[in-house]
Design a protein around this motif. Structure first.
Motif, PDB file in Angstrom:
ATOM      1  N   VAL A   1       0.832  -1.206   0.000  1.00 59.50           N
ATOM      2  CA  VAL A   1       0.000   0.000   0.000  1.00 59.50           C
ATOM      3  C   VAL A   1       0.865   1.255   0.000  1.00 59.50           C
ATOM      4  CG1 VAL A   1      -1.656   1.345   1.358  1.00 59.50           C
ATOM      5  CG2 VAL A   1      -1.989  -1.112   1.077  1.00 59.50           C
ATOM      6  N   ARG A   2       1.932   1.252   0.817  1.00 60.10           N
ATOM      7  CA  ARG A   2       2.815   2.422   0.879  1.00 60.10           C
ATOM      8  C   ARG A   2       3.544   2.635  -0.450  1.00 60.10           C
ATOM      9  NH1 ARG A   2       0.249   2.099   4.841  1.00 60.10           N
ATOM     10  NH2 ARG A   2       0.650   3.026   6.882  1.00 60.10           N
ATOM     11  N   LEU A   3       4.002   1.563  -1.078  1.00 62.40           N
ATOM     12  CA  LEU A   3       4.720   1.697  -2.345  1.00 62.40           C
ATOM     13  C   LEU A   3       3.787   2.173  -3.457  1.00 62.40           C
ATOM     14  CD1 LEU A   3       7.030  -1.459  -2.272  1.00 62.40           C
ATOM     15  CD2 LEU A   3       7.672   0.925  -1.864  1.00 62.40           C
ATOM     16  N   ALA A   4       2.555   1.673  -3.465  1.00 61.90           N
ATOM     17  CA  ALA A   4       1.582   2.151  -4.456  1.00 61.90           C
ATOM     18  C   ALA A   4       1.308   3.640  -4.261  1.00 61.90           C
ATOM     19  CB  ALA A   4       0.290   1.346  -4.346  1.00 61.90           C
ATOM     20  N   GLY A   5       1.198   4.030  -3.018  1.00 61.38           N
ATOM     21  CA  GLY A   5       1.014   5.454  -2.740  1.00 61.38           C
ATOM     22  C   GLY A   5       2.208   6.281  -3.181  1.00 61.38           C
ATOM     23  N   ALA A   6       3.417   5.730  -3.022  1.00 61.97           N
ATOM     24  CA  ALA A   6       4.624   6.448  -3.444  1.00 61.97           C
ATOM     25  C   ALA A   6       4.641   6.648  -4.952  1.00 61.97           C
ATOM     26  CB  ALA A   6       5.864   5.670  -3.005  1.00 61.97           C
ATOM     27  N   TRP A  48       4.084  10.273  -9.647  1.00 60.71           N
ATOM     28  CA  TRP A  48       3.390  10.583 -10.905  1.00 60.71           C
ATOM     29  C   TRP A  48       2.664  11.925 -10.814  1.00 60.71           C
ATOM     30  CZ3 TRP A  48      -2.018  10.963 -11.397  1.00 60.71           C
ATOM     31  CH2 TRP A  48      -2.455  11.223 -12.696  1.00 60.71           C
ATOM     32  N   SER A  49       2.002  12.184  -9.687  1.00 66.20           N
ATOM     33  CA  SER A  49       1.272  13.447  -9.507  1.00 66.20           C
ATOM     34  C   SER A  49       2.225  14.630  -9.554  1.00 66.20           C
ATOM     35  CB  SER A  49       0.508  13.429  -8.180  1.00 66.20           C
ATOM     36  OG  SER A  49      -0.406  12.363  -8.130  1.00 66.20           O
ATOM     37  N   ILE A  50       3.373  14.500  -8.893  1.00 66.46           N
ATOM     38  CA  ILE A  50       4.330  15.599  -8.867  1.00 66.46           C
ATOM     39  C   ILE A  50       4.899  15.845 -10.258  1.00 66.46           C
ATOM     40  CG2 ILE A  50       6.629  16.257  -8.037  1.00 66.46           C
ATOM     41  CD1 ILE A  50       5.895  14.946  -5.393  1.00 66.46           C
ATOM     42  N   ALA A  51       5.253  14.763 -10.970  1.00 69.31           N
ATOM     43  CA  ALA A  51       5.788  14.919 -12.328  1.00 69.31           C
ATOM     44  C   ALA A  51       4.770  15.584 -13.241  1.00 69.31           C
ATOM     45  CB  ALA A  51       6.182  13.549 -12.889  1.00 69.31           C
ATOM     46  N   THR A  52       3.497  15.204 -13.112  1.00 70.72           N
ATOM     47  CA  THR A  52       2.439  15.802 -13.934  1.00 70.72           C
ATOM     48  C   THR A  52       2.250  17.278 -13.595  1.00 70.72           C
ATOM     49  OG1 THR A  52       1.291  13.673 -14.094  1.00 70.72           O
ATOM     50  CG2 THR A  52      -0.003  15.647 -14.547  1.00 70.72           C
ATOM     51  N   ALA A  55       7.409  12.559 -22.050  1.00 74.04           N
ATOM     52  CA  ALA A  55       8.119  12.858 -20.802  1.00 74.04           C
ATOM     53  C   ALA A  55       7.885  11.763 -19.763  1.00 74.04           C
ATOM     54  CB  ALA A  55       7.681  14.211 -20.257  1.00 74.04           C
ATOM     55  N   MET A  56       6.628  11.315 -19.621  1.00 74.41           N
ATOM     56  CA  MET A  56       6.323  10.261 -18.657  1.00 74.41           C
ATOM     57  C   MET A  56       7.006   8.946 -19.051  1.00 74.41           C
ATOM     58  SD  MET A  56       4.541  11.701 -16.304  1.00 74.41           S
ATOM     59  CE  MET A  56       5.418  13.248 -16.663  1.00 74.41           C
ATOM     60  N   GLY A  57       7.072   8.673 -20.370  1.00 70.97           N
ATOM     61  CA  GLY A  57       7.749   7.457 -20.823  1.00 70.97           C
ATOM     62  C   GLY A  57       9.224   7.464 -20.472  1.00 70.97           C
ATOM     63  N   ARG A  58       9.871   8.624 -20.618  1.00 73.26           N
ATOM     64  CA  ARG A  58      11.292   8.709 -20.264  1.00 73.26           C
ATOM     65  C   ARG A  58      11.502   8.521 -18.763  1.00 73.26           C
ATOM     66  NH1 ARG A  58      11.223  12.894 -24.228  1.00 73.26           N
ATOM     67  NH2 ARG A  58      10.913  14.456 -22.591  1.00 73.26           N
ATOM     68  N   LEU A  59      10.581   9.091 -17.967  1.00 74.28           N
ATOM     69  CA  LEU A  59      10.706   8.959 -16.521  1.00 74.28           C
ATOM     70  C   LEU A  59      10.529   7.506 -16.077  1.00 74.28           C
ATOM     71  CD1 LEU A  59       8.789  12.109 -15.216  1.00 74.28           C
ATOM     72  CD2 LEU A  59      11.252  11.746 -15.317  1.00 74.28           C
ATOM     73  N   LEU A  60       9.686   6.751 -16.774  1.00 72.11           N
ATOM     74  CA  LEU A  60       9.459   5.357 -16.413  1.00 72.11           C
ATOM     75  C   LEU A  60      10.732   4.528 -16.512  1.00 72.11           C
ATOM     76  CD1 LEU A  60       5.963   4.445 -17.929  1.00 72.11           C
ATOM     77  CD2 LEU A  60       6.630   4.450 -15.513  1.00 72.11           C
ATOM     78  N   VAL A  61      11.600   4.881 -17.444  1.00 72.14           N
ATOM     79  CA  VAL A  61      12.851   4.131 -17.611  1.00 72.14           C
ATOM     80  C   VAL A  61      14.018   4.816 -16.902  1.00 72.14           C
ATOM     81  CG1 VAL A  61      12.098   3.102 -19.772  1.00 72.14           C
ATOM     82  CG2 VAL A  61      13.328   5.270 -19.841  1.00 72.14           C
ATOM     83  N   GLY A  62      13.714   5.814 -16.085  1.00 68.89           N
ATOM     84  CA  GLY A  62      14.754   6.480 -15.310  1.00 68.89           C
ATOM     85  C   GLY A  62      15.562   7.505 -16.069  1.00 68.89           C
ATOM     86  N   ASP A  63      15.057   7.969 -17.206  1.00 63.15           N
ATOM     87  CA  ASP A  63      15.766   8.978 -18.005  1.00 63.15           C
ATOM     88  C   ASP A  63      15.251  10.360 -17.625  1.00 63.15           C
ATOM     89  OD1 ASP A  63      17.089  10.481 -19.860  1.00 63.15           O
ATOM     90  OD2 ASP A  63      16.006   9.715 -21.616  1.00 63.15           O
ATOM     91  N   LEU A  64      16.056  11.109 -16.904  1.00 62.63           N
ATOM     92  CA  LEU A  64      15.666  12.459 -16.488  1.00 62.63           C
ATOM     93  C   LEU A  64      16.068  13.519 -17.498  1.00 62.63           C
ATOM     94  CD1 LEU A  64      16.528  12.305 -12.668  1.00 62.63           C
ATOM     95  CD2 LEU A  64      14.331  11.898 -13.801  1.00 62.63           C
TER      96      LEU A  64
END
Length: 314
Positions: A13-18, A23-27, A77-86
């Motif tokens: 539950v905590r990891l899902a919340g994280a 995602w909310s912050i990135a958006t 942008a979200m796709g790049r973040l998913l693979v750790g590309d900042l």
């Protein structure tokens, strides 16, 4: 439900919340930065002073995908973040992850030392407020309120004026070594200590009047023993619960403190990145800071469950 399954469910539950928080912050950052006046392509080419031509701006927009619809830019942008590309910093032309790695440990050291200092000061103030005379309690309570209300930039200015300019005891800016950490740590810790002390004082006063404290006194326990062995542990529970929030507030306060004391770190880098409209660097720093906050919050929740047996069955 077995203890192991309960712990796994709690952790899931905590990891899902994280994940949701990140995602909310990135958006939020993605869309907020696009509402800021100015052209990101111009920022990439060095800002308004670069006098970039329309052809150069068009090429940059095409290279960075800035000429595509906002919805498509968001998905990319979200796709790049998913693979750790900042991404790459617009202003510094360096890998964002590498830049953050260089600055992260300085900010982490500052916040951890400030949190530990705030805890010690808060415990001291809370103990003084519940143990001293009526005048001592009034002074301790006043100090808690004043400390909690003091802005970081004002406190930093006063500390520099007193300990650097007047007394010459400490450097006015952060320098390598322990002395360079003293004023930044105290500046971050004092306001938080005032807030934590108020919480701990109320809990400590209640704990000292609780049945287990009265029972300990009846068994011949000294007042110091009652405080150290019984009351302090119970008084610390609310402060432990707030430590995750406290860590987040220290990270945000680091923006001001690192700027005032010219200390390298994520806070100072974030301020410069916002000024330069460096979208990848702003996003990267915000996400790493949020991730650190989430991990500390999870660790704080776990510590809270260890310290308070009543929470272990939830």
């Amino acid at each position: 439900m077995s203890g192991a399954r309960r712990v796994l469910r709690w952790l899931a539950v905590r990891l899902a919340g994280a994940v949701f928080v990140l995602w909310s912050i990135a958006t939020l950052i993605f869309f907020a930065l696009r509402l800021v006046p100015g052209d990101p392509a111009l920022a990439i080419l060095g800002g308004p002073g670069s006098q970039a031509s329309e052809e150069a701006l068009a090429l940059v927009r095409q290279e960075y995908g800035l000429d595509r619809p906002v919805s498509e830019q968001y998905l990319l942008a979200m796709g790049r973040l998913l693979v750790g590309d900042l991404g790459t910093s617009y202003s510094l032309r360096q890998d964002v992850l590498g830049l953050i790695a260089e600055q992260f440990w300085g900010t982490l050291l500052l916040t951890v030392l400030a949190l530990a200092t705030a805890w010690l000061l808060a415990l001291g103030l809370a103990t003084w407020a519940t143990r001293g005379s009526r005048a001592g309690r009034a002074v301790a309570s006043a100090l808690e309120i004043v400390a909690a209300a003091v802005p970081h930039f004002w406190l930093a200015s006063v500390l520099i004026l007193l300990f650097s300019t007047t007394l010459g005891m400490l450097p006015p800016v952060s320098v390598p070594g322990p002395l360079g950490l003293v004023l930044p740590v105290v500046t971050l810790a004092l306001p938080l200590a005032g807030f934590l002390a108020q919480v701990m004082r109320e809990s400590l006063a209640d704990a000292l009047e609780s049945p287990f404290a009265l029972s300990a006194r009846a068994r011949g326990e000294s007042e110091t023993g009652v405080r150290l062995r019984h009351a302090v542990r119970h008084a610390a529970l609310p402060a432990i619960s707030l430590s995750g929030w406290a860590f987040g507030s220290l990270i945000s306060g680091a923006v001001v403190v690192e700027t005032v004391f010219a200390r390298p770190g994520l806070g100072r880098s974030l301020l410069k990145a916002v000024t330069d409209r460096d979208i990848p660097l702003v996003t990267g720093i915000a996400l790493v800071s949020a991730l650190a906050f989430v991990l500390v919050t999870i660790a704080t929740d776990a510590l809270d469950r260890v310290a308070d047996p009543r929470l272990r069955g939830s």
